[in-house]
Design an enzyme around this catalytic site. Structure first.
Site, PDB file in Angstrom:
ATOM      1  N   MET A   1      -4.628  -3.522   3.257  1.00  0.00           N
ATOM      2  CA  MET A   1      -3.277  -3.665   3.812  1.00  0.00           C
ATOM      3  C   MET A   1      -3.063  -2.595   4.876  1.00  0.00           C
ATOM      4  O   MET A   1      -3.468  -1.448   4.704  1.00  0.00           O
ATOM      5  CB  MET A   1      -2.239  -3.523   2.712  1.00  0.00           C
TER       6      MET A   1
ATOM      7  N   VAL B   1      -4.928  -0.249  -1.271  1.00  0.00           N
ATOM      8  CA  VAL B   1      -4.408  -1.531  -1.772  1.00  0.00           C
ATOM      9  C   VAL B   1      -4.861  -2.622  -0.807  1.00  0.00           C
ATOM     10  O   VAL B   1      -4.715  -2.479   0.416  1.00  0.00           O
ATOM     11  CB  VAL B   1      -2.874  -1.504  -1.898  1.00  0.00           C
TER      12      VAL B   1
ATOM     13  N   GLY C   1       0.841  -1.209   0.000  1.00  0.00           N
ATOM     14  CA  GLY C   1       0.000   0.000   0.000  1.00  0.00           C
ATOM     15  C   GLY C   1       0.869   1.250   0.000  1.00  0.00           C
ATOM     16  O   GLY C   1       0.654   2.196  -0.766  1.00  0.00           O
ATOM     17  N   HIS C   2       1.877   1.258   0.879  1.00  0.00           N
ATOM     18  CA  HIS C   2       2.813   2.398   0.918  1.00  0.00           C
ATOM     19  C   HIS C   2       3.559   2.520  -0.404  1.00  0.00           C
ATOM     20  O   HIS C   2       3.761   3.626  -0.920  1.00  0.00           O
ATOM     21  CB  HIS C   2       3.852   2.201   2.028  1.00  0.00           C
TER      22      HIS C   2
END
Ligand code: AMP
Length: 292
Positions: A190, A182, A36-37
């Site tokens: 996530m 995400v 996600g990050h």
């Protein structure tokens, strides 16, 4: 990739970058990075000359009984992931770097007249002071990094709304990019906090996304009956989670609870699974006719 700890050194470096006419994309994080990050870093990579990520577990956004001490710290693997995603600078200040002796300026995002403050509803109600800590650290990070664009996840929908307000109110002139959540293959959003979940809790945590997706379907079909659908959503969550802070259907801009169907809405929830507090949301846009 250059790792910089000192706010002064990074600020000076960013001035040099700007003086060469280069654009800066910024991704603030608390580390314990996951895809996600990295999706935010990738978006920043596509749109900017220079990509800066920060890793800072910000003490002022944690309440006294929250998980600041045990928040996952995985610096080596974070650095590896950022390097792989072609990050140019990673900013890793300490708490003393950001809040030195004598620090006393805080940013609070309130609200226009007659509305509860954005920072005090939903998560703000259950985590008093949380968004004050977020707004303060983000403002500091922005003034150190001086980004052209800043990348945040829709996963933290309320946080992104508050930062949008802050950028506008303080004339920061930063282009805020909010990127889609995400998810794992089974639908769970996530989150660094998913690491706290044991396998049994991880299974139960699926109830958040499943309930939100189910509500979206129902709302699109019924185009109304929000109160009934919300009630049923709570009934669906209850057997799986240990506590529900909230499950709300809100307006995407002012985050006020809705009683009537409108084309754009956000469904948001915060629940405890075991001792872990998880949040998730689904943004829904209905087409004018039929299903959206
Ligand atoms: P955190 O490290 O949890 O403070 O998150 C840093 C940034 O990553 C925030 O803008 C989050 O909204 C974003 N983020 C966290 N999880 C996700 C996810 N599953 N998908 C997209 N962005 C995310």
């Amino acid at each position: 990739m250059k790792k910089v700890r000192s706010p002064k050194a990074l600020q000076a470096e960013m001035r040099r970058v700007h003086s060469k006419g280069k654009t800066i994309g910024f991704v603030p994080t608390m580390g314990a990075l996951h895809p996600g990050h990295i999706s935010l870093v990738e978006a920043a990579r596509q749109e900017n000359d220079i990509v800066v990520a920060s890793i800072f577990v910000n003490p002022t956004q944690f309440g006294p009984k929250e998980d600041l001490k045990k928040y996952p710290r995985t610096l080596n693997s974070d650095l590896q992931m950022l390097r792989q995603a072609k990050t140019d600078y990673v900013f890793t200040p300490t708490a003393e770097d950001i809040y030195p002796e004598g620090f006393s300026t805080y940013i609070e995002v309130e609200s226009p007249k007659d509305q509860p403050a954005l920072s005090h509803i939903l998560c703000g109600k259950y985590r008093p002071g949380h968004f004050r800590g977020v707004a303060t650290v983000v403002t500091k990070l922005f003034s150190i990094v001086q980004p052209d664009r800043a990348y945040f996840g829709a996963k933290d929908y309320q946080q992104a709304a508050i930062i949008r307000r802050l950028i506008e109110d303080l004339n920061l002139g930063i282009d805020l990019k909010v990127m889609p959540t995400v998810r794992e293959a089974d639908g769970i959003a996530m989150s660094s906090r998913n690491r706290y979940l044991n396998p049994e809790e991880r299974q139960r945590a699926l109830a958040l996304s499943r309930t939100l997706f189910w509500m979206r379907e129902r709302i699109l079909k019924q185009r109304g009956n929000l109160a009934g659908i919300r009630k049923e959503g709570i009934q669906r969550l209850k057997p799986s989670v240990d506590a529900i802070d909230y499950l709300e259907i809100v307006d995407p801009f002012n985050l006020q609870s809705l009683t009537r169907f409108q084309p754009e809405m956000v469904l948001l929830t915060a629940c405890y699974v075991g001792k872990t507090r998880l949040i998730d949301n689904v943004i829904m846009r209905a087409s004018k006719k039929g299903r959206g």
